[in-house]
Design a protein around this motif. Structure first.
Motif, PDB file in Angstrom:
ATOM      1  N   UNK A   1       0.826  -1.206   0.000  1.00  0.00           N
ATOM      2  CA  UNK A   1       0.000   0.000   0.000  1.00  0.00           C
ATOM      3  C   UNK A   1       0.865   1.262   0.000  1.00  0.00           C
ATOM      4  N   UNK A   2       1.992   1.228   0.703  1.00  0.00           N
ATOM      5  CA  UNK A   2       2.881   2.378   0.709  1.00  0.00           C
ATOM      6  C   UNK A   2       3.446   2.676  -0.664  1.00  0.00           C
ATOM      7  N   UNK A   3       3.805   1.625  -1.411  1.00  0.00           N
ATOM      8  CA  UNK A   3       4.335   1.822  -2.762  1.00  0.00           C
ATOM      9  C   UNK A   3       3.264   2.361  -3.699  1.00  0.00           C
ATOM     10  N   UNK A   4       2.031   1.915  -3.530  1.00  0.00           N
ATOM     11  CA  UNK A   4       0.930   2.457  -4.327  1.00  0.00           C
ATOM     12  C   UNK A   4       0.763   3.945  -4.036  1.00  0.00           C
ATOM     13  N   UNK A   5       0.813   4.319  -2.760  1.00  0.00           N
ATOM     14  CA  UNK A   5       0.719   5.730  -2.370  1.00  0.00           C
ATOM     15  C   UNK A   5       1.819   6.557  -3.034  1.00  0.00           C
ATOM     16  N   UNK A   6       3.051   6.056  -2.971  1.00  0.00           N
ATOM     17  CA  UNK A   6       4.191   6.779  -3.529  1.00  0.00           C
ATOM     18  C   UNK A   6       4.029   7.001  -5.027  1.00  0.00           C
ATOM     19  N   UNK A   7       3.674   5.940  -5.730  1.00  0.00           N
ATOM     20  CA  UNK A   7       3.563   6.019  -7.184  1.00  0.00           C
ATOM     21  C   UNK A   7       2.397   6.903  -7.600  1.00  0.00           C
TER      22      UNK A   7
ATOM     23  N   UNK B   1       0.059   0.480  -9.246  1.00  0.00           N
ATOM     24  CA  UNK B   1      -0.377   1.863  -9.412  1.00  0.00           C
ATOM     25  C   UNK B   1      -0.208   2.322 -10.857  1.00  0.00           C
ATOM     26  N   UNK B   2       0.884   1.952 -11.480  1.00  0.00           N
ATOM     27  CA  UNK B   2       1.108   2.320 -12.883  1.00  0.00           C
ATOM     28  C   UNK B   2       0.040   1.680 -13.773  1.00  0.00           C
ATOM     29  N   UNK B   3      -0.244   0.410 -13.534  1.00  0.00           N
ATOM     30  CA  UNK B   3      -1.255  -0.285 -14.337  1.00  0.00           C
ATOM     31  C   UNK B   3      -2.633   0.322 -14.143  1.00  0.00           C
TER      32      UNK B   3
END
Length: 339
Positions: A156-162, A195-197
């Motif tokens: 979830x943190x990586x999704x937030x960042x992206x 997140x990119x997808x």
């Protein structure tokens, strides 16, 4: 003990009774002996104590090396141990590079039985242990398993960042990942890709590279990325140390952060707020993770029934290292380790 007896004017046997809370000593003598113990800084041998009671009331925190991530965990654990009746022993059992496989088994073998009653191991490479006491793993390489664990929501943190970088208009976003053998690194890359997808932005595989979570290796990776003819406009680094290294490399390449390049970190170690510019990052509640791990260990030793796996939330911390995507992408100068 002989020094205490001589200073207090009593026998060694009397000191032994006071230390071990046995009957048969006048209260005035007990107080005099305890005062001398305090003055001399006497402490019972943990080894001898464990032979008598099979307990030392000491808990170990085992780390591969003392670096910013583990240091923050230690701070949280040291605060949590206050008032519990336990003391804390911090032990570094790695090779100094944080990559030795099986370091935790060797460390537990050295400390178990006579020095500690249980242990928290930080980012262990191996989670199956054969010790006769409770062990809690923080952010284990393989993720939650049969061993009690504490970690944060890396995905979830990586999704937030992206998503934050995407909201600033960036489309050429690079990801400097951590070590491939770490579950946390894999989850951060997976969150980046999700997140990119979801945004309908294809991932350019040339922009996804291993940085290893370390300053030196991340610097080489960042140098390669910024030397590309179609370099990224933003970098999501797998941890703050890699992000800080990327900022330094960008400066050496003649690029300005954040005007030419936005840089995002992960962890929110204290150093992230001190760099120039202060780093936008994803905060893991590191001190809380250390505190939760210690509390979980104490509960397990005490026979308290509870969920053996604790996952804490992550959150975005916006500072000054990210800005809107530049309309004109300036090339950077070639970078070298000597730059």
């Amino acid at each position: 003990m002989s020094d205490v007896a001589r200073t207090a004017g009593v026998s060694v046997a009397t000191v032994s009774k006071v230390v071990n809370n046995r009957y048969g000593v006048a209260q005035a003598t007990v107080e005099r002996v305890r005062q001398v113990i305090h003055q001399l800084g006497y402490e019972a041998s943990l080894g001898a104590q464990s032979l008598r009671s099979h307990r030392t009331n000491v808990l170990g925190i085992l780390v591969a090396e003392f670096e910013p991530f583990s240091t923050e965990l230690l701070k949280g654990a040291s605060k949590e141990v206050a008032g519990t009746g336990y003391q804390l022993l911090a032990y570094s059992g790695g090779d100094g590079g944080g990559t030795a496989i099986g370091w935790e088994r060797r460390s537990l073998a050295r400390l178990s039985g006579t020095l500690i009653d249980g242990a928290v191991i930080v980012t262990p490479t191996v989670v199956e242990t054969k010790q006769g006491f409770h062990v809690v793993a923080v952010d284990p390489h393989t993720g939650p398993s049969g061993l009690p664990t504490v970690d944060s929501d890396n995905f979830a943190g990586a999704v937030l960042a992206t998503n934050y970088l995407l909201s600033l208009g960036h489309r050429r976003i690079a990801h400097i990942s951590g070590r491939p053998d770490l579950e946390s690194a894999r989850l951060r890359e997976a969150g980046f890709r999700r997140a990119m997808a979801d945004a309908g932005v294809p991932v350019d595989e040339k922009l996804v590279r291993v940085g290893g979570f370390r300053i030196e290796s991340a610097a080489a990776t960042a140098g390669d990325l910024l030397a590309l003819p179609d370099r990224p406009t933003a970098v999501f680094a797998g941890n703050d140390l890699s992000a800080i290294s990327t900022v330094d490399v960008a400066r050496s390449a003649g690029l300005t952060v954040p005007d030419d390049l936005s840089v995002m970190g992960f962890d929110n170690i204290p150093e992230s707020a001190l760099v120039n510019p202060p780093l936008t990052t994803i905060a893991q509640p590191l001190q809380r993770m250390g505190a939760e791990a210690l509390r979980l260990l104490i509960d397990l030793i005490g026979g308290v029934e509870r969920d053996p796996h604790v996952r804490l939330p992550t959150e975005l911390v916006v500072r000054a290292s990210c800005a809107s995507a530049p309309t004109l992408v300036r090339p950077g100068r070639p970078w070298s380790p000597e730059a």
